[in-house]
Scaffold this motif. Structure first.
Motif, PDB file in Angstrom:
ATOM      1  N   VAL A  62      -0.303   0.982   5.540  1.00 12.32           N
ATOM      2  CA  VAL A  62      -0.036   2.093   4.451  1.00 12.32           C
ATOM      3  C   VAL A  62       1.295   2.639   4.472  1.00 12.32           C
ATOM      4  CG1 VAL A  62      -0.577   4.197   3.342  1.00 12.32           C
ATOM      5  CG2 VAL A  62      -2.569   2.584   4.178  1.00 12.32           C
ATOM      6  N   ASN A  63       2.094   2.472   3.605  1.00  8.09           N
ATOM      7  CA  ASN A  63       3.367   3.218   3.370  1.00  8.09           C
ATOM      8  C   ASN A  63       4.328   2.513   4.151  1.00  8.09           C
ATOM      9  OD1 ASN A  63       2.517   5.235   1.597  1.00  8.09           O
ATOM     10  ND2 ASN A  63       1.909   6.590   3.383  1.00  8.09           N
ATOM     11  N   ILE A  64       4.286   1.371   4.743  1.00  5.22           N
ATOM     12  CA  ILE A  64       5.214   0.662   5.537  1.00  5.22           C
ATOM     13  C   ILE A  64       5.461  -0.746   4.601  1.00  5.22           C
ATOM     14  CG2 ILE A  64       5.505  -0.861   7.722  1.00  5.22           C
ATOM     15  CD1 ILE A  64       5.197   2.129   8.248  1.00  5.22           C
ATOM     16  N   THR A  65       6.556  -0.914   4.715  1.00  2.93           N
ATOM     17  CA  THR A  65       7.381  -2.058   3.940  1.00  2.93           C
ATOM     18  C   THR A  65       7.486  -3.332   4.632  1.00  2.93           C
ATOM     19  OG1 THR A  65       9.708  -1.439   4.306  1.00  2.93           O
ATOM     20  CG2 THR A  65       8.633  -0.749   2.266  1.00  2.93           C
ATOM     21  N   TYR A  66       7.133  -4.453   3.949  1.00  2.00           N
ATOM     22  CA  TYR A  66       7.326  -5.819   4.773  1.00  2.00           C
ATOM     23  C   TYR A  66       8.490  -6.502   4.112  1.00  2.00           C
ATOM     24  CZ  TYR A  66       5.895 -10.589   5.912  1.00  2.00           C
ATOM     25  OH  TYR A  66       5.512 -11.721   6.410  1.00  2.00           O
ATOM     26  N   HIS A  78       2.710   6.569  -7.077  1.00  3.33           N
ATOM     27  CA  HIS A  78       3.420   5.949  -5.939  1.00  3.33           C
ATOM     28  C   HIS A  78       2.469   4.364  -6.023  1.00  3.33           C
ATOM     29  CE1 HIS A  78       4.435   9.305  -3.639  1.00  3.33           C
ATOM     30  NE2 HIS A  78       3.497  10.120  -3.898  1.00  3.33           N
ATOM     31  N   SER A  79       3.758   3.526  -6.597  1.00  2.39           N
ATOM     32  CA  SER A  79       3.122   2.084  -7.189  1.00  2.39           C
ATOM     33  C   SER A  79       3.577   1.280  -5.826  1.00  2.39           C
ATOM     34  CB  SER A  79       3.663   1.758  -8.198  1.00  2.39           C
ATOM     35  OG  SER A  79       3.574   2.957  -9.153  1.00  2.39           O
ATOM     36  N   SER A  80       2.999   0.220  -5.825  1.00  7.48           N
ATOM     37  CA  SER A  80       3.352  -0.884  -5.068  1.00  7.48           C
ATOM     38  C   SER A  80       4.931  -1.605  -5.804  1.00  7.48           C
ATOM     39  CB  SER A  80       2.256  -2.185  -5.185  1.00  7.48           C
ATOM     40  OG  SER A  80       1.152  -1.791  -4.789  1.00  7.48           O
ATOM     41  N   LEU A  86      -0.330  -5.531  -6.419  1.00 10.01           N
ATOM     42  CA  LEU A  86      -0.338  -6.355  -5.089  1.00 10.01           C
ATOM     43  C   LEU A  86      -1.430  -6.062  -4.099  1.00 10.01           C
ATOM     44  CD1 LEU A  86       3.500  -5.678  -4.165  1.00 10.01           C
ATOM     45  CD2 LEU A  86       2.571  -7.621  -5.369  1.00 10.01           C
ATOM     46  N   ARG A  87      -2.343  -5.256  -4.589  1.00 11.80           N
ATOM     47  CA  ARG A  87      -3.370  -4.744  -3.533  1.00 11.80           C
ATOM     48  C   ARG A  87      -4.207  -6.127  -3.267  1.00 11.80           C
ATOM     49  NH1 ARG A  87      -4.722   0.453  -2.122  1.00 11.80           N
ATOM     50  NH2 ARG A  87      -3.322   1.760  -3.298  1.00 11.80           N
ATOM     51  N   ASN A  88      -4.585  -6.943  -4.079  1.00 17.31           N
ATOM     52  CA  ASN A  88      -5.266  -8.327  -3.749  1.00 17.31           C
ATOM     53  C   ASN A  88      -4.561  -9.397  -3.671  1.00 17.31           C
ATOM     54  OD1 ASN A  88      -7.676  -6.691  -3.381  1.00 17.31           O
ATOM     55  ND2 ASN A  88      -7.709  -6.528  -5.684  1.00 17.31           N
ATOM     56  N   ALA A  89      -3.145  -9.285  -3.803  1.00 18.66           N
ATOM     57  CA  ALA A  89      -2.120 -10.484  -4.074  1.00 18.66           C
ATOM     58  C   ALA A  89      -2.058 -11.099  -2.735  1.00 18.66           C
ATOM     59  CB  ALA A  89      -0.802 -10.151  -4.698  1.00 18.66           C
ATOM     60  N   LYS A  90      -2.218 -12.443  -2.913  1.00 21.30           N
ATOM     61  CA  LYS A  90      -1.896 -13.309  -1.560  1.00 21.30           C
ATOM     62  C   LYS A  90      -0.525 -13.683  -1.501  1.00 21.30           C
ATOM     63  CE  LYS A  90      -6.701 -14.531  -0.603  1.00 21.30           C
ATOM     64  NZ  LYS A  90      -7.817 -15.030  -1.531  1.00 21.30           N
ATOM     65  N   THR A  91      -0.145 -13.853  -2.655  1.00 23.76           N
ATOM     66  CA  THR A  91       1.262 -14.605  -2.664  1.00 23.76           C
ATOM     67  C   THR A  91       2.009 -14.027  -3.955  1.00 23.76           C
ATOM     68  OG1 THR A  91       2.570 -16.638  -2.919  1.00 23.76           O
ATOM     69  CG2 THR A  91       0.593 -16.601  -3.904  1.00 23.76           C
ATOM     70  N   LEU A 102       0.775  -1.233  -0.101  1.00 21.30           N
ATOM     71  CA  LEU A 102       0.137   0.101  -0.180  1.00 21.30           C
ATOM     72  C   LEU A 102       0.902   1.171  -0.091  1.00 21.30           C
ATOM     73  CD1 LEU A 102      -2.539  -1.368   2.772  1.00 21.30           C
ATOM     74  CD2 LEU A 102      -2.801  -1.359   0.281  1.00 21.30           C
ATOM     75  N   ASN A 103       1.145   1.873  -1.056  1.00 23.15           N
ATOM     76  CA  ASN A 103       1.962   3.095  -1.279  1.00 23.15           C
ATOM     77  C   ASN A 103       1.068   4.371  -1.643  1.00 23.15           C
ATOM     78  OD1 ASN A 103       3.939   4.711  -1.830  1.00 23.15           O
ATOM     79  ND2 ASN A 103       4.833   3.610  -3.527  1.00 23.15           N
ATOM     80  N   ASP A 104       0.761   4.919  -0.409  1.00 26.94           N
ATOM     81  CA  ASP A 104       0.058   6.034  -0.621  1.00 26.94           C
ATOM     82  C   ASP A 104       1.083   7.341  -0.854  1.00 26.94           C
ATOM     83  OD1 ASP A 104      -2.427   7.378  -0.594  1.00 26.94           O
ATOM     84  OD2 ASP A 104      -2.326   8.076   1.443  1.00 26.94           O
ATOM     85  N   SER A 105       1.959   7.366   0.107  1.00 25.70           N
ATOM     86  CA  SER A 105       2.781   8.707  -0.064  1.00 25.70           C
ATOM     87  C   SER A 105       4.150   8.340   0.091  1.00 25.70           C
ATOM     88  CB  SER A 105       2.542   9.853   0.960  1.00 25.70           C
ATOM     89  OG  SER A 105       2.257   9.175   2.294  1.00 25.70           O
TER      90      SER A 105
END
Lengths: 384, 299
Positions: B148-152, B53-55, B120-125, B41-44
């Protein structure tokens, strides 16, 4: 007319600013003096002329002061010298020199009396002695490792390791290593005399047996596999050393062996000597660190000689009378081939004119080449 | 000769068998690539090369050499492993050792080779497949509770565990702590070099001691073989070795020969001519022909 002369004089003055006279510093003068001294030592005293002439002349080339920005100096990207120096910085030349060394080395002395191999290991103490002192003096771990390898008394190995661990000290380390290799006949004999008794210096060793070709071929292959399996990081040096030796001993690749030990090693020696010499630009070379490197280099040679001689003395405690080794060959464990073996011979002859130690000393001498390459691999594994 | 060819062919066959047996080993290749960090979730946060602002998905090269991703596949659907083909032949898809590459999951593949045809919005894997599209290189199951805006990602590249990261670092290491070299770590534990001396001398001695043991035994073997070969067979009559008339050993003779050789070399002038029985070839050339170089007599 007046403006024309002004134009001429202005441009003449501008040109003078580009000359070495205008850019010269006291550092350049000192370095040029050192270069001249190296050339003198090589030509007049015949100290390692094959190395000291290119290095000495390289020092002169590197210390012709110039206005920066014109792609002239060795450290200026795009200059011809910079391209040639690429082979030093990236460790390309040392393995090629090792190929030539392998092609010109006869390992018979070592194969006929394998216990001499261990002396080549003991003499590597100089590397780690210098490493410890360098750490105590405040050098970083990588710098200490690169400085320590001077004690291996092997120019290509020192350049190879310095290019990987401390490229900024490469010039000082290479110059120090080659200088002390040339000074082996001066540094080693006092240490050898100090550590041995008169009786020990008279020990006669059994003459080496004749070694068959198949043994030499097996040595080249097994030697490479065993040493590089233990220390893979030493593979560029050890692989090329044993490959060169296989070319020599196989008996079917004479042309390749001749090229490796002749024209190829000559070309690379010229390039490595000249560029290492030229890398000693006063502006980058004349520092306190360089002075420290020279002091540590001397210490490492003394410790290496101590390690080799003392090891033979200790081993002798366990050997039967008649099988004992003359401790005067212990110094040859440093890999300054064949100078340190020649020192054993000369010192041995001083005490017994008929006791020739040269052939026996060649064993630890060539083992020292292998030992220092293995030690370089160990340092590279831990410190890179 | 035929026997030799037969042996050679046997050798090749054995070699091929061995190679086919180890075919699954893919060291230092695309199989060393790993997912390292993603932002769903890339908002800003960070922007792509179009300022959007893309995934994005970051991949890390853990091999010890450069690896070319060209020809591999990225997908968000394991039933369709060849969903996005990373184009071949583009130098930008080469990932150097210890470096990273970032793909934008924005469903806009027309924007360039780093823009995927899924988001990636609806991606599970997500998964990375090799150029054959059959072997999975790496797979990541994306937790559905993305922030939102936090990477994994992985806290350090070598770790296995994934977590939400404090820093967003596309194309760079996830570990913000200052890098300590292996050498510095070593010296921290061994400030006087005693440990290094002990380890290194042990290794050097071990390497050369193994050579010593092998050569000691090999030498014995060859000496025994030499002695056996020199022994006469039972049918032969034993002949006494020929004694030198003066009782001199071979070594003395060799020394005398060497001395004579040196003596002769030193007393003779250096001769740079070569005496040969080979025919000296002098190929004709009009440039060296006598008739063109001599002036003709006037008639």
């Amino acid at each position: 007319m007046g403006t024309f002369f002004d134009f001429i004089s202005d441009h003449l003055m501008q040109f003078l600013q580009f000359t070495a006279f205008a850019n010269m510093t006291i550092g350049h003068v000192i370095m040029i003096s050192i270069g001249l001294y190296f050339i003198y030592l090589a030509i007049a005293k015949e100290f390692e002329p094959m190395l000291l002439v290119p290095i000495g002349f390289g020092i002169l080339v590197g210390n012709v002061a110039f206005a920066p920005g014109y792609q002239i100096g060795i450290y200026e990207t795009g200059s011809v010298l910079n391209y040639l120096y690429f082979g030093v910085l990236n460790g390309i030349y040392p393995p090629l020199i090792f190929l030539g060394i392998g092609a010109m080395t006869d390992f018979s002395a070592l194969i006929s009396n394998p216990k001499l191999i261990l002396i080549g290991a003991a003499a590597q103490l100089g590397i780690f002695g210098a490493y410890s002192i360098a750490l105590a003096l405040g050098y970083s771990s990588a710098e200490a490792g690169a400085i320590g390898i001077i004690g291996g008394a092997d120019g290509p190995t020192a350049i190879f390791l310095a290019s990987k661990l401390a490229p900024e000290l490469l010039g000082a380390i290479a110059i120090s290593a080659y200088s002390y290799m040339a000074l082996v006949p001066v540094i080693q004999p006092p240490v050898m005399r100090l550590l041995t008794t008169h009786k020990e210096r008279l020990i006669r060793m059994k003459p080496p047996r004749v070694v068959s070709r198949i043994e030499k071929v097996i040595f080249a292959i097994a030697g490479m596999l065993l040493t590089t399996f233990i220390v893979p990081s030493g593979m560029p040096l050890l692989g090329m050393l044993f490959f060169g030796n296989l070319l020599r001993e196989s008996g079917v690749t004479k042309r390749l062996a001749d090229t490796a030990k002749g024209p190829m090693i000559d070309v690379v020696t010229i390039l490595i000597g000249l560029t290492v010499g030229a890398s000693t630009q006063a502006t980058t070379f004349l520092t306190l660190k360089s002075v420290g490197i020279f002091a540590l280099g001397a210490a490492s040679f003394v410790i290496a000689t101590f390690g080799g001689v003392m090891f033979v003395k200790i081993i002798n405690l366990f050997l039967k009378e008649g099988n004992k080794m003359n401790p005067l060959i212990g110094n040859a464990g440093v890999s300054a081939v064949p100078d340190s073996a020649r020192v054993s011979q000369v010192v041995g002859l001083e005490y017994d004119k008929t006791n020739h130690l040269l052939m026996h000393a060649m064993g630890p001498n060539v083992a020292g080449v292998i030992g220092s390459a293995v030690a370089a691999g160990v340092l590279l594994s831990f410190l890179a | 000769m035929q026997k030799r060819i037969k042996h050679f062919l046997h050798g090749i066959a054995v070699l091929l068998l061995i190679v086919s047996g180890i075919g699954s080993a893919n060291a230092q290749s695309v199989f060393d690539l790993r997912f390292n960090e993603i932002l769903v979730l890339n908002d800003s946060s960070t922007v792509d090369d179009y300022g959007q602002h893309s995934s994005w998905i970051e991949i890390y090269n853990s091999a010890y050499n450069s690896v070319n991703l060209g020809g591999c596949y990225l997908t968000d659907d394991l039933s369709n492993p060849t969903k996005f083909l990373i184009p071949k032949g583009n130098p930008k898809t080469v990932v150097p050792y210890n470096q990273f590459i970032v793909f934008y999951a924005d469903s806009q593949p027309t924007k360039g080779i780093f823009h995927l045809n899924f988001n990636l919005r609806n991606a599970k894997t997500i998964a990375l497949f090799d150029p054959s599209g059959t072997k999975k290189i790496d797979q990541l199951d994306i937790p559905q509770t993305q922030q939102v805006n936090i990477t994994y990602g992985k806290k350090i590249e070598s770790a296995q565990e994934w977590d939400f990261l404090a820093l967003t670092t596309p194309g760079a290491t996830n570990d913000p702590s200052p890098r300590i070299t292996e050498g510095e770590k070593f010296v921290k534990m061994d400030p006087y070099g005693i440990g290094m001396t002990m380890i290194a001398m042990f290794v050097v001695f071990s390497a050369l001691a193994i050579l010593y043991i092998i050569y000691k035994n090999l030498g014995r073997f060859f000496i025994r073989r030499g002695v056996a070969a020199s022994k006469p067979s039972s049918g032969e009559t034993k002949t006494e070795p020929k004694q030198d008339e003066d009782g001199m050993s071979g070594e003395v003779n060799a020394a005398i020969a060497m001395a004579l050789y040196l003596y002769q070399n030193e007393t003779h002038d250096y001769e740079n001519t070569v005496l040969t029985i080979n025919k000296v070839s002098r190929n004709y050339s009009p440039w060296s022909s006598k008739i063109y170089t001599l002036r003709k007599l006037p008639r």
